[in-house]
Design an enzyme around this catalytic site. Structure first.
Site, mmCIF file in Angstrom:
data_model
loop_
_atom_site.group_PDB
_atom_site.id
_atom_site.type_symbol
_atom_site.label_atom_id
_atom_site.label_comp_id
_atom_site.label_asym_id
_atom_site.label_seq_id
_atom_site.Cartn_x
_atom_site.Cartn_y
_atom_site.Cartn_z
ATOM 1 N N ASP A 132 0.875 -1.169 0.000
ATOM 2 C CA ASP A 132 0.000 0.000 0.000
ATOM 3 C C ASP A 132 0.910 1.215 0.000
ATOM 4 O OD1 ASP A 132 -2.711 0.778 -0.124
ATOM 5 O OD2 ASP A 132 -2.523 1.648 1.863
ATOM 6 N N SER A 133 0.543 2.210 -0.770
ATOM 7 C CA SER A 133 1.431 3.365 -0.877
ATOM 8 C C SER A 133 0.636 4.637 -1.074
ATOM 9 C CB SER A 133 2.408 3.169 -2.042
ATOM 10 O OG SER A 133 1.701 3.085 -3.258
HETATM 11 P P1 IMP Z 1 -1.025 2.078 -5.056
HETATM 12 O O1 IMP Z 1 -0.547 1.657 -3.720
HETATM 13 O O2 IMP Z 1 -0.130 1.609 -6.166
HETATM 14 O O3 IMP Z 1 -2.485 1.791 -5.284
HETATM 15 O O4 IMP Z 1 -0.914 3.680 -5.094
HETATM 16 C C1 IMP Z 1 -1.744 4.502 -4.327
HETATM 17 C C2 IMP Z 1 -1.732 5.921 -4.870
HETATM 18 O O5 IMP Z 1 -0.659 6.635 -4.267
HETATM 19 C C3 IMP Z 1 -1.492 6.023 -6.377
HETATM 20 O O6 IMP Z 1 -2.714 5.980 -7.079
HETATM 21 C C4 IMP Z 1 -0.835 7.385 -6.483
HETATM 22 O O7 IMP Z 1 -1.813 8.391 -6.487
HETATM 23 C C5 IMP Z 1 -0.041 7.489 -5.193
HETATM 24 N N1 IMP Z 1 1.339 7.000 -5.385
HETATM 25 C C6 IMP Z 1 1.901 5.891 -4.831
HETATM 26 N N2 IMP Z 1 3.177 5.744 -5.229
HETATM 27 C C7 IMP Z 1 3.409 6.773 -6.074
HETATM 28 C C8 IMP Z 1 4.561 7.151 -6.840
HETATM 29 O O8 IMP Z 1 5.620 6.507 -6.857
HETATM 30 N N3 IMP Z 1 4.409 8.278 -7.589
HETATM 31 C C9 IMP Z 1 3.271 9.011 -7.630
HETATM 32 N N4 IMP Z 1 2.179 8.691 -6.952
HETATM 33 C C10 IMP Z 1 2.245 7.573 -6.170
#
Ligand code: IMP
Length: 212
Positions: free
Chosen positions: A78-79
């Site tokens: 999760d990020s």
């Molecule tokens: P996920 O964990 O890949 O679903 O990312 C969650 C959301 O966090 C993404 O849709 C982006 O909006 C933001 N995000 C996470 N990592 C990055 C990154 O490396 N660059 C830019 N946005 C990020």
């Protein structure tokens, strides 16, 4: 030698490739959710932190892996972006910040972020990207690691690379936004690669080479 299978709870082929590269000579086989007969079950990300959401996804995927008759370990991530001036928002809501889906999503999120920071001077625009990786088997979290990188939110986007909030995220040591970096440069400094490097170290003690 027995190899430990790990199901990655993400359909992102980039993440799968990166993890496989990183796992190097560890006795693990990492596979994606397309290997499951019925795919990954949908889970509501009801946690209040990146860690809680990564754990929810990893536990659910571990159950799905076992139900599929396969390996019983699963890895989830999760990020998101945390902006100091916004008390850590958008945080776990990073993907759905503006409530827009589809192709317009990133643009809508970035536009909303700029609106919320309107008039805030550069020194007040500190932000960080976070990534948490959780490894679980059914009913048990085996390990969790996190990575982060600090930067500053610009008042206009710069660069065409990356995704999400990258065009607004200025990384001082690189003197560029994440969207202006070459993909290999971003990979070497990102929150995700820091978490993955820590994951590898943790995996080494969980799956000792030569004894698995
Ligand atoms: P996920 O964990 O890949 O679903 O990312 C969650 C959301 O966090 C993404 O849709 C982006 O909006 C933001 N995000 C996470 N990592 C990055 C990154 O490396 N660059 C830019 N946005 C990020």
């Amino acid at each position: 030698m027995n190899r430990q299978g790990i199901l990655l709870a993400s359909g992102n082929p980039g993440k799968l490739a990166e993890l496989r590269r990183l796992s190097g000579d560890l006795p693990v086989d990492i596979r994606g959710p397309e290997s499951l007969e019925n795919g990954l079950p949908h889970v509501e990300e009801t946690g209040s932190s990146f860690l809680e959401n990564a754990v929810i996804k990893a536990l659910s995927a571990a159950d799905a892996a076992v139900a599929d008759g396969g390996d019983d370990w699963a890895l989830a991530d999760d990020s998101g972006l945390a902006v100091d001036f916004l008390d850590g928002a958008p945080g776990i809501r990073s993907a759905r910040f503006a409530g827009t889906q589809g192709e317009e999503r990133d643009l809508a999120n970035n536009t909303l972020l700029l609106e919320k920071l309107k008039g805030v001077p550069p020194e007040g625009r500190r932000a960080s990207f976070w990534c948490v990786l959780a490894l679980a088997r059914p009913g048990q979290v085996l390990l969790a690691v996190e990575g982060s990188v600090e930067g500053r939110i610009l008042d206009a986007p710069r660069g065409k690379g990356g995704f999400g909030y990258d065009p607004l995220f200025f990384h001082e040591p690189s003197d560029r936004t994440f969207a202006e970096l070459e993909p290999e440069e971003k990979v070497s400094i990102s929150h995700r690669s820091m978490a993955m490097t820590r994951l590898k170290t943790a995996l080494e003690s969980l799956v000792p080479q030569g004894t698995a």
